[in-house]
Design an enzyme around this catalytic site. Structure first.
Site, PDB file in Angstrom:
ATOM      1  CG  ASP A  57      -1.813   1.181   1.292  1.00  0.00           C
ATOM      2  OD1 ASP A  57      -2.809   1.151   0.539  1.00  0.00           O
ATOM      3  OD2 ASP A  57      -1.562   2.157   2.039  1.00  0.00           O
ATOM      4  CE1 TYR A  62      -0.098   7.706   2.894  1.00  0.00           C
ATOM      5  CE2 TYR A  62       0.384   5.457   2.239  1.00  0.00           C
ATOM      6  CZ  TYR A  62      -0.473   6.379   2.801  1.00  0.00           C
ATOM      7  OH  TYR A  62      -1.682   5.969   3.279  1.00  0.00           O
ATOM      8  CE  LYS A  92      -4.075   4.418   0.496  1.00  0.00           C
ATOM      9  NZ  LYS A  92      -2.703   4.378   0.991  1.00  0.00           N
ATOM     10  CG  HIS A 125      -5.180   9.330   0.402  1.00  0.00           C
ATOM     11  ND1 HIS A 125      -3.819   9.338   0.238  1.00  0.00           N
ATOM     12  CD2 HIS A 125      -5.385   8.841   1.649  1.00  0.00           C
ATOM     13  CE1 HIS A 125      -3.237   8.862   1.336  1.00  0.00           C
ATOM     14  NE2 HIS A 125      -4.166   8.560   2.200  1.00  0.00           N
ATOM     15  CG  ASN A 172      -9.760   8.059   5.000  1.00  0.00           C
ATOM     16  OD1 ASN A 172      -9.702   7.353   5.995  1.00  0.00           O
ATOM     17  ND2 ASN A 172      -8.677   8.355   4.286  1.00  0.00           N
ATOM     18  CD  GLN A 193      -5.925   1.892   2.578  1.00  0.00           C
ATOM     19  OE1 GLN A 193      -5.271   2.841   3.012  1.00  0.00           O
ATOM     20  NE2 GLN A 193      -5.478   1.136   1.601  1.00  0.00           N
ATOM     21  CG  LEU A 222      -0.755  -3.240  14.564  1.00  0.00           C
ATOM     22  CD1 LEU A 222       0.735  -3.524  14.488  1.00  0.00           C
ATOM     23  CD2 LEU A 222      -1.488  -4.379  15.277  1.00  0.00           C
ATOM     24  CG  ASP A 293     -19.133 -12.425  22.741  1.00  0.00           C
ATOM     25  OD1 ASP A 293     -19.377 -11.960  21.607  1.00  0.00           O
ATOM     26  OD2 ASP A 293     -19.713 -13.424  23.212  1.00  0.00           O
ATOM     27  CB  ILE A 298     -12.236  -2.467  23.241  1.00  0.00           C
ATOM     28  CG1 ILE A 298     -11.521  -3.739  23.737  1.00  0.00           C
ATOM     29  CG2 ILE A 298     -11.251  -1.309  23.062  1.00  0.00           C
ATOM     30  CD1 ILE A 298     -10.469  -4.287  22.790  1.00  0.00           C
ATOM     31  N   PRO A 299     -13.754   0.295  24.666  1.00  0.00           N
ATOM     32  CG  PRO A 299     -13.096   1.664  26.440  1.00  0.00           C
ATOM     33  CD  PRO A 299     -12.856   0.321  25.830  1.00  0.00           C
ATOM     34  CD  GLN A 300     -15.007   0.508  19.366  1.00  0.00           C
ATOM     35  OE1 GLN A 300     -14.790   0.653  18.173  1.00  0.00           O
ATOM     36  NE2 GLN A 300     -14.274  -0.288  20.135  1.00  0.00           N
TER      37      GLN A 300
END
Ligand SMILES: NC(=O)c1ccc[n+]([C@@H]2O[C@H](COP(=O)([O-])OP(=O)(O)OC[C@H]3O[C@@H](n4cnc5c(N)ncnc54)[C@H](OP(=O)(O)O)[C@@H]3O)[C@@H](O)[C@H]2O)c1
Length: 327
Positions: A57, A62, A92, A125, A172, A193, A222, A293, A298-300
């Site tokens: 990618d 970039y 992109k 992009h 996006n 993406q 990550l 589950d 996990i808080p978003q």
């Protein structure tokens, strides 16, 4: 010559996009700050190919297109790959070129930098248009123009028809913007993406894109850990740490596997040989329903709001407007 079969166990599965072309489900990210020198980056990309990566990618903004192109040539020369067709290369269109008549020249420039005849996937992009000639990142807020969704997509379709890219897609884009684009599209986007990870699970967009046959490809899987645009919401999450410890996996592997088990693809960046190997060792084990589950708890929150595109007098006056309320 490297043994092409030595990493056979780590072969990355492929899925078929709505364009009919195959895409490996994991790609190597090509964004970094600071960016290594071209020669260093070339050898990082060749290492990745030796370790089984086939999907890469990059983007016009970039600064990694040239090194990736050199890496493709090198990999062919030393026999890591036999043909360019074995690779899946995404680039992109940057916002300053998101004008109907500038899309084809921008793609040609990208192909020139990569030294390739075609891309596998070309993405818009951002749903943002900036005045042509403005600085890539440091444009003035009054240089942000209303986005021409239909004109830009029509030009993307023309690029596809010319054979300069096998598939075309978005990056996006929200459900609302995709719906608007689909009103006039003759070729549907193959991919959207977007930022997606355990800390921003895209609970609205994932089912929407699935229903429309558009493949989600996760960026910052990550949480862009260690990058200036990143957070520690993924890599330092205690639920993930517990699951990883109980499975003798790393937190990164659990985070990436979660995305894959959502039916999405992902682009993960590591320029470190050991971590890039680790990041594709996610295919011969599963997260259980109970573990999935727990991850749902996990808080978003979105990591990257896109503040650079927001201005009180511009087309997006707030972060809410850019994301159509999905924040
Ligand atoms: N379309 C878009 O708007 C958009 C936006 C952002 C990113 N992207 C794409 O998505 C790619 C990936 O996203 P990203 O770079 O933002 O973030 P990411 O892949 O979530 O995280 C990359 C960071 O994590 C580290 N890392 C990688 N593997 C690791 C592991 N196993 N253990 C510990 N740390 C690890 C990397 O460092 P090392 O390199 O040192 O391992 C790097 O600092 C980008 O490179 C780019 O190609 C697209």
């Amino acid at each position: 010559m490297p043994d092409k079969m030595e990493n056979f166990d780590e072969r990355i599965p492929e899925i078929v996009l709505n364009s009919g072309y195959k895409m490996p489900v994991v790609g190597l990210g090509g964004a970094s700050h600071p960016m290594p020198l071209v020669e260093q980056l070339e050898s990082i990309f060749v290492d990745a190919m030796e370790n089984g990566y086939r999907h890469f990618d990059t983007a016009a903004c970039y600064g990694s297109e040239e090194a990736l192109g050199k890496a493709v040539a090198k990999a062919l020369e030393i026999g890591v790959i036999n043909s360019r067709d074995e690779l899946f290369i995404t680039s992109k269109l940057w916002c300053t070129e998101a004008h109907h008549d500038l899309v084809l020249p921008a793609l040609n420039q990208t192909l020139g930098k990569l030294g390739l005849e075609y891309l596998d996937l070309y993405l818009i992009h951002w749903p943002v248009r900036v005045k042509h000639g403005a600085s890539t990142f440091n444009f003035a807020k009054d240089e942000i123009l209303p986005f021409d969704i239909h004109g830009t997509w029509k030009a993307m379709e023309e690029c596809s028809k010319l054979g300069l890219t096998k598939s075309i897609g978005l990056s996006n884009f929200t459900c609302e913007k995709i719906s608007k684009l689909l009103e006039n599209a003759t070729i549907p986007p193959a991919v959207n993406q977007v930022e997606m990870n355990v800390g921003w699970q895209q609970r609205k967009l994932v089912p929407f894109c699935k229903e429309k046959g558009i493949r989600i490809c996760a960026w910052s899987p990550l949480g862009a850990y260690g990058s200036f645009w990143g957070t520690n919401a993924v890599m330092e999450n205690s639920i993930l740490q517990e699951i990883a410890a109980s499975k003798s996996m790393t937190v990164a592997q659990v985070a990436l596997k979660w995305i894959y088990q959502q039916g999405a693809s992902l682009i993960v960046k590591s320029f470190n040989k050991e971590r890039m190997k680790q990041n594709i060792q996610i295919f011969d084990w599963e997260l259980t329903e109970e573990e999935m589950d727990r991850i749902l708890q996990i808080p978003q929150s979105r990591g990257f709001g896109g503040d650079m595109f927001i201005h009180p007098t511009g087309p997006y006056k707030s972060v809410e407007e850019l994301w159509d309320g999905d924040i």
